[in-house]
Motif scaffolding. Structure first.
Motif, PDB file in Angstrom:
ATOM      1  N   VAL A   1      50.750 -35.894  79.169  1.00  9.88           N
ATOM      2  CA  VAL A   1      49.982 -36.257  80.369  1.00  9.88           C
ATOM      3  C   VAL A   1      48.628 -35.569  80.209  1.00  9.88           C
ATOM      4  O   VAL A   1      48.468 -34.382  80.462  1.00  9.88           O
ATOM      5  CB  VAL A   1      50.685 -35.815  81.665  1.00  9.88           C
ATOM      6  CG1 VAL A   1      49.895 -36.301  82.876  1.00  9.88           C
ATOM      7  CG2 VAL A   1      52.107 -36.345  81.702  1.00  9.88           C
ATOM      8  N   THR A   2      47.648 -36.354  79.773  1.00  8.52           N
ATOM      9  CA  THR A   2      46.459 -35.742  79.178  1.00  8.52           C
ATOM     10  C   THR A   2      45.475 -35.146  80.176  1.00  8.52           C
ATOM     11  O   THR A   2      44.749 -34.223  79.843  1.00  8.52           O
ATOM     12  CB  THR A   2      45.693 -36.767  78.325  1.00  8.52           C
ATOM     13  OG1 THR A   2      45.298 -37.839  79.182  1.00  8.52           O
ATOM     14  CG2 THR A   2      46.551 -37.295  77.212  1.00  8.52           C
ATOM     15  N   ASP A   3      45.463 -35.672  81.408  1.00  6.25           N
ATOM     16  CA  ASP A   3      44.473 -35.142  82.346  1.00  6.25           C
ATOM     17  C   ASP A   3      45.092 -34.178  83.342  1.00  6.25           C
ATOM     18  O   ASP A   3      44.501 -33.868  84.373  1.00  6.25           O
ATOM     19  CB  ASP A   3      43.734 -36.280  83.060  1.00  6.25           C
ATOM     20  CG  ASP A   3      44.684 -37.233  83.774  1.00  6.25           C
ATOM     21  OD1 ASP A   3      45.916 -37.110  83.564  1.00  6.25           O
ATOM     22  OD2 ASP A   3      44.208 -38.093  84.527  1.00  6.25           O
ATOM     23  N   ALA A   4      46.297 -33.709  83.011  1.00  7.15           N
ATOM     24  CA  ALA A   4      46.938 -32.714  83.869  1.00  7.15           C
ATOM     25  C   ALA A   4      46.719 -31.326  83.277  1.00  7.15           C
ATOM     26  O   ALA A   4      46.471 -31.174  82.086  1.00  7.15           O
ATOM     27  CB  ALA A   4      48.426 -32.992  83.988  1.00  7.15           C
ATOM     28  N   LEU A   5      46.821 -30.351  84.168  1.00  6.46           N
ATOM     29  CA  LEU A   5      46.737 -28.959  83.740  1.00  6.46           C
ATOM     30  C   LEU A   5      48.177 -28.488  83.519  1.00  6.46           C
ATOM     31  O   LEU A   5      48.998 -28.571  84.418  1.00  6.46           O
ATOM     32  CB  LEU A   5      46.090 -28.166  84.871  1.00  6.46           C
ATOM     33  CG  LEU A   5      45.891 -26.687  84.674  1.00  6.46           C
ATOM     34  CD1 LEU A   5      44.630 -26.464  83.866  1.00  6.46           C
ATOM     35  CD2 LEU A   5      45.768 -26.008  86.022  1.00  6.46           C
ATOM     36  N   HIS A   6      48.460 -28.039  82.311  1.00  2.00           N
ATOM     37  CA  HIS A   6      49.814 -27.578  82.015  1.00  2.00           C
ATOM     38  C   HIS A   6      49.813 -26.057  81.960  1.00  2.00           C
ATOM     39  O   HIS A   6      49.173 -25.477  81.094  1.00  2.00           O
ATOM     40  CB  HIS A   6      50.286 -28.132  80.679  1.00  2.00           C
ATOM     41  CG  HIS A   6      50.358 -29.630  80.646  1.00  2.00           C
ATOM     42  ND1 HIS A   6      51.512 -30.324  80.914  1.00  2.00           N
ATOM     43  CD2 HIS A   6      49.408 -30.566  80.401  1.00  2.00           C
ATOM     44  CE1 HIS A   6      51.273 -31.629  80.837  1.00  2.00           C
ATOM     45  NE2 HIS A   6      49.995 -31.794  80.515  1.00  2.00           N
ATOM     46  N   ILE A   7      50.507 -25.449  82.900  1.00  2.00           N
ATOM     47  CA  ILE A   7      50.494 -23.990  82.897  1.00  2.00           C
ATOM     48  C   ILE A   7      51.911 -23.446  82.768  1.00  2.00           C
ATOM     49  O   ILE A   7      52.808 -23.838  83.497  1.00  2.00           O
ATOM     50  CB  ILE A   7      49.727 -23.430  84.113  1.00  2.00           C
ATOM     51  CG1 ILE A   7      49.744 -21.923  84.090  1.00  2.00           C
ATOM     52  CG2 ILE A   7      50.253 -23.922  85.424  1.00  2.00           C
ATOM     53  CD1 ILE A   7      48.504 -21.332  84.695  1.00  2.00           C
ATOM     54  N   VAL A   8      52.084 -22.586  81.772  1.00  2.00           N
ATOM     55  CA  VAL A   8      53.397 -22.041  81.469  1.00  2.00           C
ATOM     56  C   VAL A   8      53.531 -20.688  82.168  1.00  2.00           C
ATOM     57  O   VAL A   8      52.776 -19.754  81.876  1.00  2.00           O
ATOM     58  CB  VAL A   8      53.587 -21.881  79.947  1.00  2.00           C
ATOM     59  CG1 VAL A   8      54.971 -21.331  79.644  1.00  2.00           C
ATOM     60  CG2 VAL A   8      53.367 -23.217  79.242  1.00  2.00           C
ATOM     61  N   HIS A   9      54.488 -20.631  83.103  1.00  2.00           N
ATOM     62  CA  HIS A   9      54.658 -19.412  83.886  1.00  2.00           C
ATOM     63  C   HIS A   9      55.710 -18.532  83.215  1.00  2.00           C
ATOM     64  O   HIS A   9      56.900 -18.826  83.268  1.00  2.00           O
ATOM     65  CB  HIS A   9      55.077 -19.809  85.308  1.00  2.00           C
ATOM     66  CG  HIS A   9      55.110 -18.657  86.274  1.00  2.00           C
ATOM     67  ND1 HIS A   9      54.244 -17.592  86.206  1.00  2.00           N
ATOM     68  CD2 HIS A   9      55.905 -18.427  87.350  1.00  2.00           C
ATOM     69  CE1 HIS A   9      54.512 -16.736  87.191  1.00  2.00           C
ATOM     70  NE2 HIS A   9      55.517 -17.223  87.891  1.00  2.00           N
ATOM     71  N   GLY A  10      55.237 -17.469  82.578  1.00  2.00           N
ATOM     72  CA  GLY A  10      56.158 -16.573  81.880  1.00  2.00           C
ATOM     73  C   GLY A  10      55.382 -15.698  80.918  1.00  2.00           C
ATOM     74  O   GLY A  10      54.156 -15.746  80.884  1.00  2.00           O
ATOM     75  N   PRO A  11      56.094 -14.919  80.103  1.00  2.00           N
ATOM     76  CA  PRO A  11      55.418 -14.144  79.058  1.00  2.00           C
ATOM     77  C   PRO A  11      54.751 -15.090  78.056  1.00  2.00           C
ATOM     78  O   PRO A  11      55.034 -16.284  78.051  1.00  2.00           O
ATOM     79  CB  PRO A  11      56.549 -13.360  78.407  1.00  2.00           C
ATOM     80  CG  PRO A  11      57.643 -13.350  79.413  1.00  2.00           C
ATOM     81  CD  PRO A  11      57.530 -14.633  80.163  1.00  2.00           C
ATOM     82  N   ILE A  12      53.934 -14.553  77.204  1.00  2.00           N
ATOM     83  CA  ILE A  12      53.032 -15.381  76.407  1.00  2.00           C
ATOM     84  C   ILE A  12      53.712 -16.322  75.418  1.00  2.00           C
ATOM     85  O   ILE A  12      53.217 -17.413  75.148  1.00  2.00           O
ATOM     86  CB  ILE A  12      52.005 -14.484  75.649  1.00  2.00           C
ATOM     87  CG1 ILE A  12      50.837 -15.308  75.126  1.00  2.00           C
ATOM     88  CG2 ILE A  12      52.654 -13.715  74.524  1.00  2.00           C
ATOM     89  CD1 ILE A  12      49.946 -15.863  76.195  1.00  2.00           C
ATOM     90  N   GLY A  13      54.861 -15.902  74.885  1.00  2.00           N
ATOM     91  CA  GLY A  13      55.458 -16.652  73.781  1.00  2.00           C
ATOM     92  C   GLY A  13      55.589 -18.141  74.028  1.00  2.00           C
ATOM     93  O   GLY A  13      55.140 -18.964  73.221  1.00  2.00           O
ATOM     94  N   CYS A  14      56.173 -18.515  75.161  1.00  2.00           N
ATOM     95  CA  CYS A  14      56.481 -19.923  75.405  1.00  2.00           C
ATOM     96  C   CYS A  14      55.228 -20.784  75.372  1.00  2.00           C
ATOM     97  O   CYS A  14      55.270 -21.931  74.924  1.00  2.00           O
ATOM     98  CB  CYS A  14      57.214 -20.082  76.729  1.00  2.00           C
ATOM     99  SG  CYS A  14      58.750 -19.135  76.789  1.00  2.00           S
ATOM    100  N   ALA A  15      54.107 -20.246  75.840  1.00  2.00           N
ATOM    101  CA  ALA A  15      52.855 -21.008  75.778  1.00  2.00           C
ATOM    102  C   ALA A  15      52.321 -21.016  74.350  1.00  2.00           C
ATOM    103  O   ALA A  15      51.832 -22.036  73.856  1.00  2.00           O
ATOM    104  CB  ALA A  15      51.815 -20.414  76.720  1.00  2.00           C
TER     105      ALA A  15
END
Lengths: 459, 447
Positions: free
Chosen positions: B51-65
């Motif tokens: 979903v290209t125009d969405a903001l994807h934010i990973v809530h957690g420690p850094i690894g998963c992102a």
């Protein structure tokens, strides 16, 4: 324009990481554990962690990376992961038959409070650890430190659970603990040490594990890796040379406090001066003079710097990577008249900041660094003060492309080039390779961009 | 070296023969196995990522992102926001005191800065443990900023990748039904489960365009929030990669009465069937005629070239280990077309029915595997003397170390493998690896 979202104006950001210059602890622990011969790293957490780490290691090394997982479920996260770990230990020794299982935790198992010491003991008490086999472990919550810290913690686990001291009088042998570097660097670091003629115990050692030859056979445990019996002996050595304070400091210090093996905390031997200091220590503790062959390598490096020094002069460089590497690189680049003007690491720690300050405070130009930071910041700095070269992992290529700046791959992870597994950057020869890469990059750019009347044949 | 098999896994491995087919699957991986599987978060992330125009934010420690930063070769025709990796990078302090405030601040500042069309907030393992109320943070930000801010409940330990698909579908379903559908015609579809790896969705969309069928949205490949919002206006859902998207199709059927069909775009047989099925559904002579003409034309163009490759590949042996069993099924048929035999077929997440179907198209003695690992794959690959392994990133070096050819049918494919042109690309790729001169150096090539 992949990174068109990066504005030039730098903004104050307190609680947001964009495009991280680090990853999490467990992958560092997994990498370190692969540096033990016949060892299966074990990820005590959800399946995804193990899968991501293995994929990333595989992409970086182009090699299979073996590791097992506790496969946490909702149940284990409520009742604790003990049953999973004990069952895992039993299964692993039964089927995969390693000499060592190296368990590391994840954010999940840490937060629910799993106690690895007690769990490993339980597996032992229940008879799941066959005679002569070992379970070692390290606490590596993802929300603390970075992949570098994870590596350091697993090294500490090796010292804590594998090293022993058998004699009061120390033996005439030298421990070397390399930082989070490539298998090729580890092999080079060991080669240099062995030139001094004494027994060298080096761990971790991922050479011939993550750069093993193609044999047409499936090898769960490739030929390389430090042998557990050698690691055990490290408690009897007369000194530990710890290369890269961030990745090796706590392990080396534990060898000192637990087994009275004094340690020398050195920088990674990347570049001329840092390699000199490593060689100096080897000379000191082996009681041998520096071998002629090594002096020749050094001489060739100095020769190369001499020949090409005008091309290094005043070139601005942006660096992104891990603290130990950055410290060594910064010193080296300054020493050849290049200007490392932006330095970024995602690994937290004010020791790094102090060390970079020491190295750069007397320079006649400003050097940007804040710790920890990210690649978004690096990009903003570059927009405000451009550079001639970027040195960093694969993720820096977005910036390089957007700003049309030449870049070379250095650090972790490298997902789009090969060579790092096989050819070292450490030692004198490694420094020559680094310079060759830098020069090729700069001169290719000059050839490409030079107006016709200034296009030179001889450079 | 004899490679042994974990005892508890024996029931997840079947050798096709005279015995009636029975396989254990859908189980949690055994603790201690070197599983090739991933987690819930991974499933959600791969489905929502395009979903290209969405903001994807990973809530957690850094690894998963960090591990999911731009790793999927899912292409965009416009926005690139989705390729950046945003993380709350939780530290020890946050784990103790909670990460809600940090999440809130980050969402506000990122939305102000990037003006995304929507935002997805992925919960990772630790969020499920420390109990952040992500839903209420999202709701608050949504009210303040006026864009959908959608929580994705993707805590890694809450199941397998499949559960992650479901969480992603639930997140997408919140968007569906919020857009204006007045301009959508009768002959309209949504393409579900096509991720536009190497531009595959573009190829497929082009086919539908030629057939006279309107594609309302592709969920999710080169997808935009506004397309997804009006997806309920389509008259048919065409579902590929059934493992990931069937649940969304079912939800849409229930709420909006949109029927769905399952298809595959891999291989001449399956892609033709997919297009004919859609044409048939609309019961329009015009569409059917256009479809026939197009299919004939496409096959005409690629088939002679495929026959050329077939000369070399006929009789070669393949092993398939992929994420979903549905894909394996198509691959076997595609391999059949070039005369290759499939002797090992497995997946990370198949159902008993999937595996039964798989075994039916495989020959006697073929090995069917659920949730396999490197040791098993190697064991059977060696036993069957295969020439080609088809899999993903973790399987590639195993094949190469053993001296077999390899084809990536996952995120790292560099060429489009879907559609008719994709079949030709696939065959060319198989040919390039199976017939590579490198194997002369490796097989029995001792000095």
């Amino acid at each position: 324009m992949l990174l068109r979202h990066t504005p030039q104006e730098t903004i104050e950001r307190k609680a947001l990481t964009i495009n991280p210059a680090k990853t999490c602890q467990p992958i560092g622990a997994m990498y370190a554990a692969l540096g033990i011969h016949n060892c299966l790293p074990h990820s005590h957490g959800s399946q995804g962690c193990c899968s991501y780490h293995r994929s990333t290691l595989t992409r970086h090394f182009k090699e299979p990376a073996m590791a097992s997982t506790s496969s946490f479920t909702e149940g284990s996260s409520v009742f604790g992961g003990q049953a999973n770990l004990v069952e895992a230990i039993n299964n692993i020794f039964t089927v995969y038959n390693p000499d060592v299982i190296a368990v590391h935790t994840t954010c999940l198992s840490e937060t629910i409070g799993d106690d690895l010491t007690q769990m490993a003991q339980k597996a032992k008490d229940e008879g799941y650890v066959p005679a002569g086999k070992k379970v070692i472990y390290a606490s590596t919550p993802s929300y603390v430190g970075s992949h570098v810290t994870g590596y350091a913690n697993m090294v500490r686990g090796m010292v804590d659970l594998l090293a022993v001291s058998t004699t009061a009088k120390k033996l005439d042998q030298i421990n070397v603990i390399p930082g989070f570097v490539e298998p090729s660097d580890m092999a080079e670091i060991k080669r240099i040490a062995e030139l001094f003629g004494k027994k060298v115990i080096m761990y971790p050692d991922t050479s011939n594990v993550l750069n093993s030859p193609m044999t047409g056979k499936f090898k769960m445990y490739p030929k390389g890796g430090a042998k557990t019996e050698d690691i055990a002996l490290s408690g009897d050595s007369k000194v530990t040379l710890a290369l890269g304070r961030f990745a090796t400091g706590i392990g080396a210090k534990l060898l000192d406090t637990k087994h009275k093996v004094p340690c020398e905390l050195l920088d990674l031997p990347i570049g001329l001066a840092a390699t000199d200091r490593y060689v100096e220590m080897l000379k000191k503790y082996s009681g041998q003079s520096v071998p002629e062959s090594l002096m020749e390598e050094r001489g060739q490096l100095v020769d190369m710097i001499t020949d090409m020094h005008q091309y290094f002069y005043g070139k601005k460089v942006a660096l992104a990577g891990d603290p130990d590497q950055l410290v060594a690189l910064t010193e080296f680049l300054i020493s050849i008249d290049m200007k490392p003007v932006h330095i970024v690491t995602g690994t937290p720690g004010n020791k790094f900041e102090r060390r970079i300050k020491e190295l750069t405070e007397n320079l006649p130009y400003k050097v940007n660094y804040t710790v920890p930071s990210d690649l978004f910041t690096l990009h903003q700095w570059i927009k405000n003060e451009s550079v001639d070269l970027i040195i960093g992992n694969t993720y820096t290529k977005y910036i390089a492309r957007d700003e049309d700046i030449p870049s070379i791959r250095f650090g972790f992870p490298i997902l789009d080039r090969v060579g790092h597994q096989y050819f070292p950057m450490a030692g004198y020869k490694g420094a020559m390779r680094l310079l060759e890469k830098i020069l090729t990059c700069l001169l290719d750019k000059q050839d490409k961009d030079a107006p016709e009347e200034k296009f030179e044949l001889v450079m | 070296m004899e490679i042994s098999i974990l005892k508890d896994r024996e029931k997840q491995i079947v050798r096709k023969g005279k015995e009636p087919f029975k396989i254990a699957c859908g189980k949690q991986s055994i603790a201690g196995s070197v599983s090739q599987r991933a987690c819930v978060f991974c499933g959600s992330r791969v489905v929502l990522y395009p979903v290209t125009d969405a903001l994807h934010i990973v809530h957690g420690p850094i690894g998963c992102a960090a591990y999911t930063w731009d790793i999927r070769g899912s292409l965009s025709s416009d926005n690139e926001l989705y390729r950046s990796s945003f993380s709350t990078d939780l530290g020890e302090h946050d784990v103790i005191y909670g990460g809600e405030k940090k999440l809130y601040n980050i969402l506000i500042s990122l939305i102000d800065k990037h003006k995304p069309a929507a935002s997805f907030v992925y919960s990772t393992c630790i969020i499920g443990i420390i109990g952040d109320d992500v839903d209420s943070v999202c709701k608050r930000v949504e009210q303040e900023k006026g864009i959908p801010v959608i929580p994705v409940h993707s805590e890694g330990f809450k199941g397998s990748k499949k559960d992650g698909y479901r969480a992603a579908c639930e997140a997408l379903f919140k968007l569906v039904g919020t857009g204006d559908t007045s301009a959508i015609g009768t002959y309209s579809i949504n393409i579900l489960g096509e991720f536009n790896l190497a531009g595959e969705a573009w190829i497929i969309r082009d086919y539908y365009k030629k057939m006279g069928v309107e594609v309302v949205s592709t969920i999710t490949g080169d997808a935009t929030v506004s397309d997804i919002r009006k997806a309920h206006g389509a008259k048919l859902n065409v579902v590929q990669c059934s493992g990931s998207m069937t649940s969304l199709a079912k939800m849409m059927e229930e709420k909006y009465g949109i029927p769905y069909i399952k298809v595959s775009y891999f291989g001449i047989e399956d892609v033709s069937k997919a297009l004919y099925d859609v044409a048939e559904h609309f019961n329009s002579v015009e569409i059917m005629d256009k479809t026939k003409a197009m299919v004939f034309e496409e096959i005409d163009r690629i088939y002679p070239k495929i026959l050329e490759y077939r000369k070399d590949l006929s009789g070669k042996k393949a092993a398939i280990y992929v994420g979903g069993a549905f894909k394996a099924f198509s691959l076997i048929k595609a391999l059949n077309l070039i005369g290759m035999r499939t002797l090992i077929a497995g997946s990370q997440t198949g159902t008993e029915e999937d595996y039964k179907n798989l075994s039916e198209v495989c020959e006697d003695g073929a090995i069917i595997l659920d949730d396999s690992n490197p040791a098993e794959l190697s064991k059977y690959a060696i036993e069957k003397e295969i020439d080609l392994l088809i899999g993903g990133v973790k399987e590639r070096p195993i094949a190469y170390k053993l001296g077999f050819g390899f084809c990536d049918h996952n995120h790292e494919r560099k060429e489009a493998l879907a559609g008719f042109v994709g079949m030709l690309n696939f065959v060319r790729e198989v040919h390039s690896t199976v017939m590579s001169p490198v194997w002369k150096f490796t097989r029995g090539g001792s000095v």
